[in-house]
Design an enzyme around this catalytic site. Sequence first.
Site, PDB file in Angstrom:
ATOM      1  N   LYS A 139       1.504   4.165   7.445  1.00 17.65           N
ATOM      2  CA  LYS A 139       0.696   5.008   6.560  1.00 17.65           C
ATOM      3  C   LYS A 139       1.130   6.468   6.663  1.00 17.65           C
ATOM      4  O   LYS A 139       1.855   6.853   7.582  1.00 17.65           O
ATOM      5  CB  LYS A 139      -0.795   4.907   6.932  1.00 17.65           C
ATOM      6  CG  LYS A 139      -1.430   3.563   6.642  1.00 17.65           C
ATOM      7  CD  LYS A 139      -1.568   3.323   5.162  1.00 17.65           C
ATOM      8  CE  LYS A 139      -2.275   2.013   4.873  1.00 17.65           C
ATOM      9  NZ  LYS A 139      -1.445   0.854   5.245  1.00 17.65           N
ATOM     10  N   SER A 196       0.805  -1.221   0.000  1.00 21.83           N
ATOM     11  CA  SER A 196       0.000   0.000   0.000  1.00 21.83           C
ATOM     12  C   SER A 196       0.835   1.265   0.000  1.00 21.83           C
ATOM     13  O   SER A 196       0.308   2.356  -0.216  1.00 21.83           O
ATOM     14  CB  SER A 196      -0.941   0.027   1.213  1.00 21.83           C
ATOM     15  OG  SER A 196      -0.246   0.385   2.387  1.00 21.83           O
TER      16      SER A 196
END
Length: 229
Positions: free
Chosen positions: A188, A150
């Site tokens: 993230k 991701s």
Amino acid sequence: MLTRKQSDLLEFIHRRIKADGVPPSFDEMKDALDLRSKSGIHRLITALEERGFIRRLAHRARALEILKLPEAMETRLASENTAPTAPVVDPKPSAMPAEIAAMAMNLPVMGRIAAGVPISAISEISHEITVPGSMLGQGSHYALEVRGDSMIQAGINDGDVVVIRETGTADNGDIVVALIEDQEATLKRFRRNGKRIALEAANPAYETRIYSDDQVRVQGRLVGLIRSY
């Protein structure tokens, strides 16, 4: 001779690579230069590349390399007390230059971190890894092995080892280790909007996750990346 916008963009890219070990995204560059669209960033990147200041690396998402800086900018930045560049290096001490190996430190690898769907919280040391001292600044550090894709557009691939500086705070745009509801950890990009926290992926296949600020605790901030080939 660079225009003001070209110079501002080159300095912004340089500073972000030194701070995070990876270049900024086009959205971040657009916001930093207060432009309305990414097309303006594309034009500035092309101009910098044509003038030999940067190079785009083929077949890699979001991959820019600084080749040189204008002399005046280089002199000014060298005089500032900035953190050293966090390079991508081979973790084997034998592959390091002697002067870097001499400053090398062993960091605990605290298991795996998900660059995708959050995984179980990290709590145990799996092994240690040797890291150049030039990658580390002040404070405590640890390393994590990345699992998932991701964050590939931030230059972070499955199997990479990320070096994390322990901190409980983050600025918007920082890549962080976030602990969600004291149960799941993920890598993230951090964004705060009032009492809401967004954890953004760097891959369009993954959606941004939104939490209340009491659901997320920052465990550290990305300062380096180690890749084995």
